[in-house]
Design an enzyme around this catalytic site. Structure first.
Site, mmCIF file in Angstrom:
data_model
loop_
_atom_site.group_PDB
_atom_site.id
_atom_site.type_symbol
_atom_site.label_atom_id
_atom_site.label_comp_id
_atom_site.label_asym_id
_atom_site.label_seq_id
_atom_site.Cartn_x
_atom_site.Cartn_y
_atom_site.Cartn_z
ATOM 1 N N GLU A 143 49.671 73.406 10.137
ATOM 2 C CA GLU A 143 50.697 72.938 9.202
ATOM 3 C C GLU A 143 50.055 71.351 8.391
ATOM 4 O O GLU A 143 50.616 71.347 7.114
ATOM 5 C CB GLU A 143 52.160 72.651 9.158
ATOM 6 C CG GLU A 143 52.367 73.712 10.097
ATOM 7 C CD GLU A 143 53.616 74.094 11.538
ATOM 8 O OE1 GLU A 143 54.495 74.855 11.210
ATOM 9 O OE2 GLU A 143 54.453 72.750 11.642
ATOM 10 N N GLY A 150 66.605 63.471 21.212
ATOM 11 C CA GLY A 150 66.017 63.769 21.038
ATOM 12 C C GLY A 150 66.561 65.352 20.673
ATOM 13 O O GLY A 150 67.998 65.924 21.376
ATOM 14 N N PHE A 151 65.964 66.685 20.141
ATOM 15 C CA PHE A 151 66.503 67.794 20.476
ATOM 16 C C PHE A 151 67.246 67.674 22.142
ATOM 17 O O PHE A 151 68.378 68.142 21.213
ATOM 18 C CB PHE A 151 65.730 68.448 20.460
ATOM 19 C CG PHE A 151 65.507 69.752 19.124
ATOM 20 C CD1 PHE A 151 65.869 69.608 17.989
ATOM 21 C CD2 PHE A 151 64.088 68.925 18.947
ATOM 22 C CE1 PHE A 151 65.800 69.470 16.769
ATOM 23 C CE2 PHE A 151 62.916 68.929 17.964
ATOM 24 C CZ PHE A 151 64.158 69.334 16.898
ATOM 25 N N GLY A 211 66.829 58.877 25.547
ATOM 26 C CA GLY A 211 66.814 59.794 24.791
ATOM 27 C C GLY A 211 67.522 60.740 23.914
ATOM 28 O O GLY A 211 67.676 61.814 24.287
ATOM 29 N N ASP A 246 60.831 67.706 26.456
ATOM 30 C CA ASP A 246 59.002 67.543 26.150
ATOM 31 C C ASP A 246 58.798 67.023 27.371
ATOM 32 O O ASP A 246 57.234 66.955 28.025
ATOM 33 C CB ASP A 246 58.377 66.666 24.912
ATOM 34 C CG ASP A 246 58.872 68.015 23.704
ATOM 35 O OD1 ASP A 246 59.184 69.582 24.192
ATOM 36 O OD2 ASP A 246 57.817 67.362 22.417
HETATM 37 C C1 FAD Z 1 54.579 67.492 14.287
HETATM 38 C C2 FAD Z 1 55.473 67.978 15.822
HETATM 39 C C3 FAD Z 1 55.762 69.483 14.507
HETATM 40 C C4 FAD Z 1 56.856 70.357 16.023
HETATM 41 N N1 FAD Z 1 57.220 71.700 15.017
HETATM 42 C C5 FAD Z 1 57.992 72.514 16.250
HETATM 43 C C6 FAD Z 1 58.658 73.754 15.467
HETATM 44 O O1 FAD Z 1 57.880 73.446 14.542
HETATM 45 N N2 FAD Z 1 58.938 74.328 16.264
HETATM 46 C C7 FAD Z 1 59.534 73.930 17.244
HETATM 47 O O2 FAD Z 1 60.407 74.634 18.441
HETATM 48 N N3 FAD Z 1 58.888 72.549 17.912
HETATM 49 C C8 FAD Z 1 58.342 72.461 17.425
HETATM 50 N N4 FAD Z 1 57.685 70.685 17.833
HETATM 51 C C9 FAD Z 1 58.279 70.355 18.946
HETATM 52 C C10 FAD Z 1 59.677 69.806 19.416
HETATM 53 O O3 FAD Z 1 58.983 69.214 18.649
HETATM 54 C C11 FAD Z 1 59.448 69.260 20.272
HETATM 55 O O4 FAD Z 1 58.981 70.409 21.453
HETATM 56 C C12 FAD Z 1 61.720 69.021 21.029
HETATM 57 O O5 FAD Z 1 60.880 67.232 20.342
HETATM 58 C C13 FAD Z 1 61.428 68.037 21.676
HETATM 59 O O6 FAD Z 1 62.301 67.591 22.672
HETATM 60 P P1 FAD Z 1 63.063 66.383 23.382
HETATM 61 O O7 FAD Z 1 64.366 66.187 23.664
HETATM 62 O O8 FAD Z 1 61.909 66.218 24.748
HETATM 63 O O9 FAD Z 1 61.992 65.157 23.003
HETATM 64 P P2 FAD Z 1 62.386 64.217 21.457
HETATM 65 O O10 FAD Z 1 62.335 65.012 20.135
HETATM 66 O O11 FAD Z 1 60.693 63.868 21.492
HETATM 67 O O12 FAD Z 1 62.739 62.954 21.561
HETATM 68 C C14 FAD Z 1 62.656 62.157 22.664
HETATM 69 C C15 FAD Z 1 63.388 60.667 22.563
HETATM 70 O O13 FAD Z 1 63.259 60.064 23.242
HETATM 71 C C16 FAD Z 1 63.694 58.904 22.986
HETATM 72 N N5 FAD Z 1 62.600 58.034 24.194
HETATM 73 C C17 FAD Z 1 61.023 58.327 24.342
HETATM 74 N N6 FAD Z 1 60.662 57.414 25.701
HETATM 75 C C18 FAD Z 1 61.864 56.065 25.406
HETATM 76 C C19 FAD Z 1 61.894 54.882 26.311
HETATM 77 N N7 FAD Z 1 62.027 54.999 27.410
HETATM 78 N N8 FAD Z 1 63.488 54.145 26.312
HETATM 79 C C20 FAD Z 1 64.071 55.638 25.629
HETATM 80 N N9 FAD Z 1 63.805 55.877 24.609
HETATM 81 C C21 FAD Z 1 63.025 56.678 24.948
HETATM 82 C C22 FAD Z 1 62.298 59.159 21.306
HETATM 83 O O14 FAD Z 1 62.726 57.934 20.633
HETATM 84 C C23 FAD Z 1 63.647 60.696 21.187
HETATM 85 O O15 FAD Z 1 64.305 60.008 20.334
HETATM 86 C C24 FAD Z 1 56.756 69.931 17.484
HETATM 87 C C25 FAD Z 1 56.840 69.085 17.525
HETATM 88 C C26 FAD Z 1 55.420 67.859 17.134
HETATM 89 C C27 FAD Z 1 54.792 66.542 17.874
#
Ligand code: FAD
Length: 430
Positions: free
Chosen positions: A174, A16-17, A14, A304
């Site tokens: 939003e 993401g953040f 992943g 997440d």
């Molecule tokens: C529309 C929206 C608006 C938001 N606005 C805000 C905000 O204003 N402020 C704030 O703080 N938070 C906000 N959030 C929440 C924030 O974006 C999430 O909490 C954050 O992105 C979580 O980070 P993460 O790295 O856990 O997951 P993600 O950012 O979802 O990253 C997960 C990564 O894993 C990859 N992935 C998934 N499944 C697989 C797999 N099986 N194999 C390989 N790769 C995979 C995906 O491609 C992705 O790149 C918002 C969320 C959304 C949906």
């Protein structure tokens, strides 16, 4: 796959953040080898997806190449692949195309997906807002209905200009506010023959207010800004069914629409269920305070995908700032572990909560004590905090400057219907 350079190997699923923050911290240590696996070759900045969906920003403003992010880091290998199975005991990840990655440490940070709560038709017919692809599909559908209304104004009677946003949390608010601005600022000019004034945006939520985690004062403010922008609030009302051509509400009302936007909730991505690790609320993996999975001290889960215990009770919210800080914390714990030191429980520095309602109106509650601000000052703070988040994943501030410029200049590009794979709207379907 394991590096043959004798280095300790950390496999991160992943980008993401959460995953990027962890990889960036670990990358500073040349005795480590990091494999970052993602099903996309880019990071998507979710807080700004609604601006892509409403044509305020282009996709390239919110998606960045993972390879470029780690270009100067020879000990980070970016791999494109979808993780299909996880074996926490062996610390392996198997991709859909059959590659197996084994790490001395395994980091699961694959994020979430939309939760449709088994509402009939929602998954098939609503437009979620969780990925860049989702945002682009929604943007195309919004343009498509305007094109159709221009072609045949009678379709307005079939709901061509009705937009239903489900969920009045930050994402729903939003997107509803931005959609109202898109219609007012841009569609009026680009579709002079369409009676744009007949467009209706409905914001539907079971709760009694919008932005429920905020204060009562913020609720009143946000509701007024939305209503002034032309958004009709349908609160204390659920969605019972989403069909191709309408939405049925819990009070029996039927709204004809071809654009139902789903901002109704999240659940863990499917990988959670393929890990064998214990799943709690929202299907997320329950983790220990040090961000490891119980019984697997070399398997970290956060962002997440995880339910991270909140020392003051419950679990931490699914926010970019939580994911980012957890990624940095997990990296510190991995380094401590390698140095034979104890792992520390994650301590989240709560900077507050915020939501943008329209371009110059936001609500912000800063810090744990929730000092509250509304209006343009809050909108500027929203921008500042998101700049922090953005530079947490990108290396340079130029990305932020570019983004704020596009945002404040109000210079939306022309409304290009640039996807060729769009299904045609079948107006006979109800
Ligand atoms: C529309 C929206 C608006 C938001 N606005 C805000 C905000 O204003 N402020 C704030 O703080 N938070 C906000 N959030 C929440 C924030 O974006 C999430 O909490 C954050 O992105 C979580 O980070 P993460 O790295 O856990 O997951 P993600 O950012 O979802 O990253 C997960 C990564 O894993 C990859 N992935 C998934 N499944 C697989 C797999 N099986 N194999 C390989 N790769 C995979 C995906 O491609 C992705 O790149 C918002 C969320 C959304 C949906």
């Amino acid at each position: 796959m394991k590096p043959d350079n004798g280095k300790k190997h950390v496999v991160i699923v992943g980008g993401g953040f959460a995953g990027i923050a962890c990889a960036r911290e670990l990358a500073r240590h040349s005795h480590l080898h990091i494999t970052l696996l993602d099903k996309n070759n880019y990071h998507q900045f979710q807080p700004l997806l609604y601006q892509v969906a409403t044509s305020q920003l282009s996709p390239s403003d919110v998606a960045y190449s993972l390879r470029k992010l780690f270009a100067g880091r020879p000990n980070v290998e970016v791999k494109l692949g979808e993780a299909a199975a996880v074996d926490p005991a062996a610390r392996t990840v198997t991709t859909a195309s059959g590659e197996v990655y084994q790490g001395d440490y395994l980091v699961l940070a694959a994020g979430a997906r939309a939760n449709f709560f088994n509402i009939p038709g929602a998954e098939q017919h609503a437009f979620p807002m969780y990925s860049l692809d989702d945002a682009q599909r929604l943007r195309s559908r919004i343009l498509q209905v305007f094109e159709e209304a221009d072609r045949d104004p009678r379709l307005i009677g079939e709901g061509a200009l009705n937009f239903v946003v489900v969920g009045a949390g930050a994402t729903g608010v939003e997107v509803a506010g931005a959609l109202a601005e898109l219609i007012r600022d841009s569609m009026t000019e680009e579709y002079p023959k369409v009676p744009v004034g007949q467009a209706k945006i409905y914001l539907v939520d079971y709760g009694h207010t919008v932005l429920s985690p905020f204060s009562n004062k913020a609720h009143t403010y946000a509701e007024k800004v939305l209503q002034d922008a032309g958004v009709e609030l349908r609160l204390k009302t659920g969605v019972k069914e989403v069909a191709p051509g309408h939405v049925l509400l819990s009070d029996g009302a039927v709204i004809k629409t071809r654009v139902t936007i789903w901002a109704g909730g999240l659940m863990a991505c499917p990988l959670a269920g393929k890990s064998g690790l214990p799943q709690g609320r929202g299907g997320r993996i329950d983790v220990l305070p040090d961000l490891t999975a119980a019984g697997f001290p070399a398997v970290y889960v956060f962002g997440d995908l995880a339910n991270i215990p909140n020392p003051s009770g419950g679990v931490l919210p699914q926010l970019g700032s939580v994911a980012l800080q957890a990624g940095q914390w997990a990296a510190a714990n991995i380094l401590a572990d390698l140095a034979g030191k104890p792992r520390a429980p994650f301590q989240y520095k709560d900077k507050g909560i915020m939501a943008m309602i329209t371009r110059h109106a936001a609500v912000v509650e800063i810090g744990e004590k929730r000092h509250e601000l509304h209006g343009p000052v809050a909108a500027t703070m929203w921008l500042g905090v998101h700049a922090g988040l953005m530079t947490g994943v990108r290396n340079k501030i130029d990305a932020f400057v570019q983004w704020t410029w596009s945002y404040f200049s109000r210079d939306r590009g022309p409304q290009l219907l640039d996807r060729t794979d769009l299904p045609r709207i079948d107006w006979t379907e109800e």
